[in-house]
Enzyme design. Structure first.
Site, PDB file in Angstrom:
ATOM      1  CG  HIS A   1      -2.335   0.366   0.886  1.00 28.81           C
ATOM      2  ND1 HIS A   1      -2.664   1.452   0.097  1.00 28.81           N
ATOM      3  CD2 HIS A   1      -3.531  -0.207   1.231  1.00 28.81           C
ATOM      4  CE1 HIS A   1      -3.973   1.532  -0.027  1.00 28.81           C
ATOM      5  NE2 HIS A   1      -4.522   0.533   0.640  1.00 28.81           N
TER       6      HIS A   1
ATOM      7  CG  ASP B   1      -3.687   5.694  -2.851  1.00 28.39           C
ATOM      8  OD1 ASP B   1      -3.023   5.386  -1.835  1.00 28.39           O
ATOM      9  OD2 ASP B   1      -3.740   6.846  -3.326  1.00 28.39           O
TER      10      ASP B   1
END
Length: 523
Positions: free
Chosen positions: A494, A498
């Site tokens: 992450h 996104d």
């Protein structure tokens, strides 16, 4: 005169620091040639054969099969050169002439090479044994007495005297002797410890005599700087793990050799002493629990454990998944493999098609073909796609890498996957073929499962998982039908992107699976 050369475990590359001996390919007494493989070792990356840079007769091996050795530890010793004795000036001439030829082949391990040639050694002029008692002015190191002529005094000051010719043994700079067994000149009958270890036999025209390493035969006077009669690196490792000084151990082996049983007895004796002094804390003598089995995490299994643990600690991963109708993809594959004439070619696997879809998806979403430089706090996007794929072998899970997958078509990728898979099953993959990946494809559907949340192959940023392709009810063109359905999952870092980017990547892969014609745009 034959010279005994020590061959140490070379640098295996890729940051590897140790290796496990799988199988010895030579025995003591065998004649070996330059670059002949002498031992098969298993590293955390692969299994390789290590060639010896010297030619001669094997005089000793260090380490049993199954033992782990660090890089730089002795593997074996080889007697190189003529075995006929030479004396006087002939010995000095042979020594100086052989130093220039003693660089070896330089090809210790194919693909990695050796270091610089060994430095030329100075010969030390030993004093006669009768002069040992009056030698303090001449200097002594580690119990070996040397004369004050030439460079021996300099060597004594440095604490690194070179052994005279014929000994095949040298002292390490920190005073710890190497693991090559010294030849003994005598032995104390009461203690079983060697009284004198011969350091050389070179003589010259009646002015030189054999130098001798003198040890105090008393149990408490062995000297903290004397050589230790130990051959096995396993014995040294055991003593080091328990903080045991081998110079305080009496060897029961031949010529005072310290055996593993001697070290274990010394450890037990030391552990029992506190129990005698403090009866309130008795030693636990309970039998070990035989209902459990302990398996060492080493080799491939240990490397996998370390890498997965590091991935979990460092990477904040997330997973998304989607079901896809793979009916059209399976039909397209059947057409490819059934083609004849000029269009005929090797069979294309489902994994090869999925790999080609991955390379196309990474071109559209380069954020996932990246890594994170933690120290610099930077995301490093990579221009080339080196596609790893998970392969299960008898030695465990490995991830071979298809280099420059973004430049290959499905047929080329499939051929490379087949070649690497065969090498993996034979245990012949090199470390270079198991490292450097930028994205991993994990086809766990071969195990008959539908979904998974795989752990990212550190330091990569993402992994695509593929479940089994099975017939399932599916709404197709507004009607319920039985279709070939597969579940796809994407685990991603992450930090590099996104959820929108990860979802877009996975959706594009699913679209290509459901409609392979989408790939025509990028061909």
């Amino acid at each position: 005169m034959a010279r005994v050369l020590e061959f140490k475990l070379p640098d295996l590359g890729e940051g590897l620091t140790e290796a496990e001996i799988v199988r010895w390919l030579v025995e003591v007494g065998d004649v070996v040639t330059i670059d002949q493989p002498v031992v098969e070792v298993e590293t955390a990356k692969a299994m390789v054969e290590v060639p010896c840079p010297y030619g001669g007769v094997v005089t000793a091996r260090f380490g049993e099969e199954g033992a782990e050795l660090p890089v730089g530890a002795p593997l074996l010793t080889v007697a190189v050169g003529s075995v006929e004795p030479v004396t006087g000036h002939e010995a000095e001439g042979a020594s100086s002439g052989s130093d220039a030829e003693d660089s070896g082949s330089g090809n210790v391990l194919v693909g990695y090479g050796t270091g610089a040639p060994a430095a030329r050694r100075r010969r030390l002029r030993p004093v006669p044994v009768s002069a040992v008692s009056s030698a303090p002015a001449n200097g002594s190191v580690n119990g070996a007495v040397y004369g004050s002529t030439g460079s021996s005094t300099d060597s004594a000051n440095r604490g690194t005297p070179e052994a005279a010719e014929g000994s095949g043994r040298s002292q390490a700079p920190d005073g710890v002797p190497s693991t090559v067994k010294p030849r003994t000149a005598g032995q104390d009958r009461a203690t079983g410890r060697p009284q004198a270890l011969a350091q050389g036999t070179a003589t010259a025209a009646g002015t030189e005599a054999a130098s001798v390493t003198v040890l105090d035969p008393s149990p408490g006077g062995t000297g903290s700087e004397g050589p230790v009669a130990v051959i096995s690196p396993l014995v040294r490792k055991l003593a080091r793990q328990h903080g045991l000084d081998l110079r305080q151990v009496v060897g029961t082996g031949r010529d005072g050799l310290i055996l593993r049983t001697d070290v274990e007895s010394a450890i037990r004796a030391r552990e029992e002493k506190p129990a005698v002094a403090a009866p309130a804390a008795p030693v636990d003598r309970s039998e070990p629990d035989t209902s459990v089995e302990r398996i060492a995490l080493r080799g491939v299994r240990g490397a996998v454990a370390d890498k997965l643990s590091r991935s979990r600690r460092e990477i904040p991963d997330a997973t998304c998944w989607v079901d896809a109708d793979a009916t059209e993809l399976m039909a397209a594959r059947a057409v490819m493999n059934a083609a004849g004439g000029p269009a005929a070619g090797p069979k294309v696997s489902v994994l090869a098609l999925l790999a080609r879809i991955c390379t196309a998806a990474l071109t559209r979403f380069p954020e996932l073909n990246a890594t994170v430089d933690v120290d610099a706090r930077e995301i490093v996007r990579l221009s080339g796609v080196h596609l790893g794929f998970a392969a299960q072998t008898e030695r465990g899970l490995v991830v071979p890498v298809v280099r420059d997958a973004h430049t290959r078509n499905a047929e080329s990728i499939g051929a490379e996957i087949a070649r690497l898979t065969e090498a993996a099953r034979d245990g012949k993959l090199t470390p270079a073929q198991l490292t450097g990946g930028t994205f991993t494809l994990n086809n766990y559907g071969v195990f008959g499962v539908d979904g998974s949340t795989p752990i990212i192959n550190h330091p990569e940023a993402a992994m695509l998982g593929v479940g089994r392709i099975v017939p399932k009810p599916w709404v197709h063109n507004g009607e319920l039908a039985v279709r070939q359905v597969v579940q796809l999952s994407l685990t991603f870092d992450h930090r590099v992107c996104d959820g929108g980017t990860a979802g877009g990547f996975l959706r594009y892969v699913a679209d290509c699976v459901e409609q392979p014609a989408v790939l025509l745009r990028t061909l």
